[in-house]
Design an enzyme around this catalytic site. Sequence first.
Site, short mmCIF file in Angstrom:
data_model
loop_
_atom_site.label_atom_id
_atom_site.label_comp_id
_atom_site.label_asym_id
_atom_site.label_seq_id
_atom_site.Cartn_x
_atom_site.Cartn_y
_atom_site.Cartn_z
N ASP A 24 0.86 -1.19 0.00
CA ASP A 24 0.00 0.00 0.00
C ASP A 24 0.89 1.23 0.00
OD1 ASP A 24 -2.00 1.88 0.32
OD2 ASP A 24 -2.27 1.49 2.46
N ASP B 270 0.44 5.20 0.19
CA ASP B 270 -0.59 6.18 0.48
C ASP B 270 0.00 7.58 0.33
OD1 ASP B 270 -2.62 7.76 1.47
OD2 ASP B 270 -3.17 6.32 3.04
N ASP C 132 3.25 1.19 3.44
CA ASP C 132 2.67 1.05 4.77
C ASP C 132 3.06 -0.34 5.30
OD1 ASP C 132 1.07 0.51 6.94
OD2 ASP C 132 -0.68 1.56 6.12
#
Lengths: 345, 385
Positions: B98, B100, B294
């Site tokens: 992930d 972000d 992440d």
Amino acid sequence: MPVQLMTSNLSSIRMGTGDLAKYPFLNEAGEYLRESGFGWEELDRPDMKDIIDRAAERIEVGVGGNIYDKLEKYEIEILTFIVSLIMVKSIGMEPVLKKYALSEARRAEEFLTQDLKQQSEMQKHSLFAKIFEDLFKLKIEVAEDGRLFKVRVADYLARSSHFHEQEWKLINRLVQGGHVYLDADETVRLVRNELSVLIYEKVKAMTLPTLPQAIKVKAEELRAKLAPRYEYRTSAVTEYPPCVKHAIEVMSKGENLPHSARVMLATYMLAVGKPVDEIVMMFQNAPDFNEKITRYQVEHLAGMKGSRTKYSVPSCEKLRNENLCFATEECNGIINPVQFGRKRK
Amino acid sequence: MIEAAKTIPVVRGAFREYYFKQARAVEEPGKIEQREFGYAQFGQAGMTRHLSFNSIKELHAMLVKEVPSDVYCSNAYYKFPTQPMQEKQWLGADLIFDIDGKDLDLPCVPSHTYPVCTNCGHALPPSDEKKEYSCPSCNGKKAERVSIPCSKCIEGSKKEVRRLIEFLTTDLGMQRDNIYVYFSGNNGFHIHIGDSEYVPLDPQARSDIVGYLSGTGLLAESVGVRKGREGNMSFIKFPRGGIAYGWRGRIADKLKIDGSSIIKLKHIVDQKGGYAGFKSELDKMTREMGVRIDPQVTTDVHRIFRMPGTLNSKSGLAKTRCADLESFNPFNDACLLGGNKVNVRVKTHVKLKLKGEAFNISKESAELPAFAAVYLICKGLAEAM
């Protein structure tokens, strides 16, 4: 006299009896014993006393954290090994078994490393690569330079991620094209744990026959000698590790502490035996403090609420990845904050 | 969360139309029967989890019937996906990443971040001021910082994706066509790995991958700098495998050294103030050169993760596969809601561009196409009238 390997995909390879002496955990060793028509009752014969004494020594050396380094004729080695297993089983103490299995693994590791380093003998080389694949499902290739070995990244990680030394972290290895490059020692170190599990499980799966008196007596003697080492020992925590200190500091200033840091603080305090009430009050300076919620969360971590799972303190590695680690010199060698200040030097 | 009584039906209606007309955009995960599914509903806290579907058709039917605000699917495979966590029997999990936009600390962010009062929903225009928030309408002290990502944000995230792909294909030797890149539906990217080799790995092994990719924990010894006998003394001894590849190679390139540069490297170390100084310089370099992923998402093997092709209730955009990352524009390619006109009350002056249409709304009430109205409502910057 070479012994034919029984495993089908290795059927074309013959292993010398000298190898069986070094690797007595291979099925072929037991096979050899059976073929020679050896019976248990023979262990009560006076001339077997030497084997039993050797076996006891082998266990004692191993449990003491050292490696039994005698290498005799294969008949003696195989018998000693098997008698050791029987004695460990009959001693029946888990820590003894674990330590013994590990020391056997380390012994085999030394032999394997030596064998792998004999680069000129290409045949031997591929033989040991096959042992790795057969026993541990680990594919090993010889690297392009003919000096190093390479294993797939995923195969490496499945084993190395349980080692705690920083140099085994993937980032500290030579990684290229989906392979990790290792030298002979490192390649063998990678499977030490599996070797030890192999031996551990061999012992676990054994059902003991009625033991010859000579073995019974020796095993009892050994048990009496080893038992006091494993009496429960506790030590008090005199100082918190730096990550916990940091979290307490941030908290006491009334600054916001990330959720993961709060989990660390609470699980650590639970692990060192602080009562829930006191832990809850440690969070009272948090900007969003709500006693009821905090109490529920701490009790949840303690396994008193919800899923009933007791949460353990996050490992140093996890904390490092989350930027919650503030390691100092004193942290040296620990893998979890709870070990701080407890590790025996 | 969207709450107002008139607003929910508008958003829900637009979502329903999407799931009704474009159900095919929702991707079927591999081994669907071994996955756990979950969803959230408009106006309701919490999530319905531990669901299982035997086919994508069953899932489509649920989407049209329930019209969830968000839909999730496990990256894990289970023997019994509907059982409680302890009894599911974990079989493995796809490797996922992930990225972000909000974790990248981009300088443009304050210029398009709106404080929205968590108590009354009042929104203020973006401001650079660092003073404490106080709602002019209700005096509330807490605000959610809502960002309308700009093209720089998306480019920033894409840069991380490219870097991740570079690591995965060169160091980890993955095939490019086994790496599936998705826009997350709001402000980032999700990367799914199709390589089955990584499926059995436990959280610890995945954590090691995270450490590798993010550049955490590289020892000075790994690039040949060793601690001398006393304090800050050092000496150079290159590792047996050399320093040509992987992280070692990256650092060597950066320092302009190779496996024969013993004197040059010693000189660099001395310049940085010895072993300790070099180590902290090295930490800085690896952090800058690593990928900002992440860590929680990659290491959690029991997570349910936003499903490709479903809508994100933080924006009304879809989690969309990026066939070509370079040309991918989320404000066109992931904006898939319809264009029916909707009357909204816009809480503050906003600018945005969706489906090639620029909106610069300064009036309080406006008639907007559904895709734009829903976007602003989801962001908490507008309400249906």
